[in-house]
Design a protein around this motif. Structure first.
Motif, PDB file in Angstrom:
ATOM      1  N   TRP A 134       6.307   4.745   2.840  1.00 33.90           N
ATOM      2  CA  TRP A 134       5.339   5.684   2.275  1.00 33.90           C
ATOM      3  C   TRP A 134       5.470   5.822   0.760  1.00 33.90           C
ATOM      4  N   LYS A 135       6.654   5.608   0.234  1.00 34.74           N
ATOM      5  CA  LYS A 135       6.793   5.580  -1.226  1.00 34.74           C
ATOM      6  C   LYS A 135       5.945   4.465  -1.816  1.00 34.74           C
ATOM      7  N   ALA A 136       5.980   3.304  -1.159  1.00 39.68           N
ATOM      8  CA  ALA A 136       5.173   2.173  -1.627  1.00 39.68           C
ATOM      9  C   ALA A 136       3.685   2.462  -1.463  1.00 39.68           C
ATOM     10  N   MET A 137       3.307   3.101  -0.358  1.00 41.63           N
ATOM     11  CA  MET A 137       1.901   3.400  -0.117  1.00 41.63           C
ATOM     12  C   MET A 137       1.359   4.439  -1.087  1.00 41.63           C
ATOM     13  N   PHE A 138       2.243   5.342  -1.538  1.00 39.99           N
ATOM     14  CA  PHE A 138       1.817   6.421  -2.431  1.00 39.99           C
ATOM     15  C   PHE A 138       1.912   6.061  -3.911  1.00 39.99           C
ATOM     16  N   MET A 139       2.253   4.826  -4.242  1.00 37.33           N
ATOM     17  CA  MET A 139       2.342   4.442  -5.663  1.00 37.33           C
ATOM     18  C   MET A 139       1.016   4.708  -6.360  1.00 37.33           C
ATOM     19  N   ARG A 140       1.107   5.278  -7.563  1.00 37.80           N
ATOM     20  CA  ARG A 140      -0.132   5.632  -8.272  1.00 37.80           C
ATOM     21  C   ARG A 140      -0.914   4.401  -8.681  1.00 37.80           C
ATOM     22  N   ASN A 141      -0.220   3.383  -9.160  1.00 38.63           N
ATOM     23  CA  ASN A 141      -0.884   2.146  -9.580  1.00 38.63           C
ATOM     24  C   ASN A 141      -0.546   1.029  -8.591  1.00 38.63           C
ATOM     25  N   GLY A 142      -1.535   0.598  -7.859  1.00 40.98           N
ATOM     26  CA  GLY A 142      -1.330  -0.503  -6.926  1.00 40.98           C
ATOM     27  C   GLY A 142      -0.980  -0.091  -5.518  1.00 40.98           C
ATOM     28  N   GLY A 143      -0.799   1.217  -5.278  1.00 45.48           N
ATOM     29  CA  GLY A 143      -0.505   1.677  -3.925  1.00 45.48           C
ATOM     30  C   GLY A 143      -1.736   1.577  -3.037  1.00 45.48           C
ATOM     31  N   PRO A 144      -1.573   1.217  -1.763  1.00 41.91           N
ATOM     32  CA  PRO A 144      -2.733   1.048  -0.870  1.00 41.91           C
ATOM     33  C   PRO A 144      -3.630   2.281  -0.771  1.00 41.91           C
ATOM     34  N   ILE A 145      -3.042   3.469  -0.792  1.00 37.43           N
ATOM     35  CA  ILE A 145      -3.854   4.676  -0.649  1.00 37.43           C
ATOM     36  C   ILE A 145      -4.757   4.874  -1.868  1.00 37.43           C
ATOM     37  N   ASN A 146      -4.190   4.727  -3.065  1.00 33.73           N
ATOM     38  CA  ASN A 146      -5.001   4.885  -4.273  1.00 33.73           C
ATOM     39  C   ASN A 146      -5.991   3.737  -4.449  1.00 33.73           C
ATOM     40  N   LEU A 147      -5.626   2.540  -3.977  1.00 34.35           N
ATOM     41  CA  LEU A 147      -6.583   1.432  -4.010  1.00 34.35           C
ATOM     42  C   LEU A 147      -7.782   1.730  -3.119  1.00 34.35           C
ATOM     43  N   PHE A 148      -7.518   2.349  -1.976  1.00 33.43           N
ATOM     44  CA  PHE A 148      -8.618   2.741  -1.086  1.00 33.43           C
ATOM     45  C   PHE A 148      -9.484   3.816  -1.741  1.00 33.43           C
ATOM     46  N   LEU A 149      -8.831   4.797  -2.399  1.00 31.37           N
ATOM     47  CA  LEU A 149      -9.593   5.850  -3.075  1.00 31.37           C
ATOM     48  C   LEU A 149     -10.465   5.264  -4.186  1.00 31.37           C
ATOM     49  N   GLN A 150      -9.939   4.275  -4.895  1.00 34.03           N
ATOM     50  CA  GLN A 150     -10.747   3.602  -5.910  1.00 34.03           C
ATOM     51  C   GLN A 150     -11.929   2.870  -5.268  1.00 34.03           C
ATOM     52  N   PHE A 151     -11.680   2.280  -4.110  1.00 35.14           N
ATOM     53  CA  PHE A 151     -12.719   1.546  -3.405  1.00 35.14           C
ATOM     54  C   PHE A 151     -13.879   2.456  -3.002  1.00 35.14           C
ATOM     55  N   VAL A 152     -13.566   3.714  -2.630  1.00 35.86           N
ATOM     56  CA  VAL A 152     -14.620   4.641  -2.200  1.00 35.86           C
ATOM     57  C   VAL A 152     -15.218   5.407  -3.372  1.00 35.86           C
ATOM     58  N   GLY A 153     -14.770   5.098  -4.629  1.00 32.22           N
ATOM     59  CA  GLY A 153     -15.450   5.657  -5.785  1.00 32.22           C
ATOM     60  C   GLY A 153     -14.681   6.642  -6.634  1.00 32.22           C
ATOM     61  N   VAL A 154     -13.407   6.898  -6.334  1.00 32.79           N
ATOM     62  CA  VAL A 154     -12.620   7.822  -7.158  1.00 32.79           C
ATOM     63  C   VAL A 154     -12.227   7.122  -8.453  1.00 32.79           C
ATOM     64  N   TRP A 162       0.530  11.604  -6.279  1.00 35.35           N
ATOM     65  CA  TRP A 162       1.263  11.758  -5.029  1.00 35.35           C
ATOM     66  C   TRP A 162       2.716  12.144  -5.270  1.00 35.35           C
ATOM     67  N   LEU A 163       3.659  11.360  -4.820  1.00 32.58           N
ATOM     68  CA  LEU A 163       5.064  11.776  -4.852  1.00 32.58           C
ATOM     69  C   LEU A 163       5.636  11.865  -6.259  1.00 32.58           C
ATOM     70  N   SER A 164       4.951  11.308  -7.244  1.00 27.77           N
ATOM     71  CA  SER A 164       5.426  11.383  -8.633  1.00 27.77           C
ATOM     72  C   SER A 164       4.772  12.524  -9.394  1.00 27.77           C
ATOM     73  N   SER A 165       3.924  13.304  -8.729  1.00 23.35           N
ATOM     74  CA  SER A 165       3.196  14.386  -9.386  1.00 23.35           C
ATOM     75  C   SER A 165       3.626  15.727  -8.803  1.00 23.35           C
ATOM     76  N   THR A 166       3.870  16.686  -9.685  1.00 21.83           N
ATOM     77  CA  THR A 166       4.251  18.020  -9.213  1.00 21.83           C
ATOM     78  C   THR A 166       3.104  18.709  -8.482  1.00 21.83           C
ATOM     79  N   ASP A 167       1.866  18.300  -8.754  1.00 24.82           N
ATOM     80  CA  ASP A 167       0.705  18.908  -8.102  1.00 24.82           C
ATOM     81  C   ASP A 167       0.445  18.334  -6.710  1.00 24.82           C
ATOM     82  N   TRP A 168       0.848  17.081  -6.498  1.00 29.66           N
ATOM     83  CA  TRP A 168       0.488  16.388  -5.258  1.00 29.66           C
ATOM     84  C   TRP A 168       1.675  16.069  -4.360  1.00 29.66           C
TER      85      TRP A 168
END
Length: 306
Positions: A134-154, A162-168
């Motif tokens: 999950w650390k790998a999946m939550f990577m801000r740059n290149g992580g699968p979750i953020n890549l998916f969010l970019q794909f849907v228009g974010v 995510w895990l590197s942000s105090t807000d997330w």
């Protein structure tokens, strides 16, 4: 005559004594383990809550000073509020997800056995492995979750850290906790659903009840004991969560994911404040104990009402 009558009585007493010794021999190892690894540490922890000790120097009596100090501690107050937030969302979403999955996978469809196993697997998976994945999946740059969010228009600048942000970070930990635990509670709901008599649904269909009505009128009420069990276990497990937090964030970034269990760990093994750590552990014990008692009372009142 008297000696003849006493002989069977002595043999009976000897047999009872032997049976008692056999029973004790089975219980004793478990009792010794409980005494050494549970009871004595719990009593010692209670004593330490009123002591000032760093593990090296002599203990000194501190009274309620440890409790006063931790409530003045900003990190403790933050960890307490974060523990309640984590528990609230983890319990509600995990229970709802487990129930929803159980409803879907209770249907007689092809492939349900595979999906049941796949959803249950995260519960038995190694916490260390789960944390690494999950650390790998939550990577801000290149992580699968953020890549998916970019794909849907974010937009890239709006991607969560995510895990590197105090807000997330806390939200990310809650997501992983739900994913890991919902399979176990899904199995509990599945077992309960399969014990509901089919005749109830047949009668409801004859009366013209729709599937949604059958769920609210039959399935949901019949699962009441399972609801209480699931909510109680999720609540207790959420309050004492430590391994998952340690594997994912170690309480960071900063103190964004420091729950009470992590606060106790750091006070004990990072700062050597055993008195403060024990005081925090007593507070955690009181919170969990109070919530558990309330849940049992609510369940009892509900059973009496029904």
């Amino acid at each position: 005559m008297n000696e003849t009558a006493k002989a069977p009585a002595r043999r009976g007493m000897a047999l009872k004594t032997r049976n008692a010794l056999v029973g004790i021999s089975f219980i004793l190892p478990n009792f010794i383990g409980f005494l050494v690894f549970v009871l004595i540490p719990v009593v010692f922890s209670f004593v330490l809550a009123f002591m000032d000790w760093d593990g090296f120097n002599a203990m000194t009596f501190a009274g309620f000073e440890n409790f006063v100090e931790i409530f003045k501690d900003r990190i403790f107050r933050q960890s307490l509020s974060q523990t309640f937030i984590y528990t609230f969302f983890n319990v509600l979403i995990s229970a709802a997800a487990a129930l929803g999955l159980a409803i879907i996978l209770n249907a007689k469809l092809r492939g349900t056995t595979f999906f049941r196993s796949a959803i249950f697997f995260p519960y038995v998976a190694s916490v260390v492995a789960v944390g690494a994945v999950w650390k790998a999946m939550f990577m801000r740059n290149g992580g699968p979750i953020n890549l998916f969010l970019q794909f849907v228009g974010v937009a890239e600048e709006h991607l969560p850290g995510w895990l590197s942000s105090t807000d997330w970070a806390l939200a990310g930990v809650i997501v992983v906790s739900i994913w890991k635990n919902m399979g176990y509670f899904m199995v509990i709901y599945l077992a309960a659903m399969q014990n509901i008599p089919a005749t109830l649904y047949e009668a409801a269909e004859i009366d013209g009840a729709r599937k949604w009505q059958q769920f609210w009128r039959i399935t949901f009420p019949m699962l009441t004991p399972s609801h209480f069990f699931v909510l109680m276990m999720l609540t207790i497990n959420s309050f004492k969560t430590f391994d998952l937090i340690f594997a994912l964030t170690e309480g960071g970034p900063g103190t964004a994911t420091t729950l009470l269990s992590m606060y106790i760990y750091k006070e004990s093994f990072a700062y050597w404040h055993y008195g403060k750590a024990s005081a925090a552990a007593m507070i955690l014990f009181l919170i969990v104990g109070t919530i558990t008692i309330l849940q049992f009372r609510v369940e009892k009142k509900f059973d009496d009402f029904m």
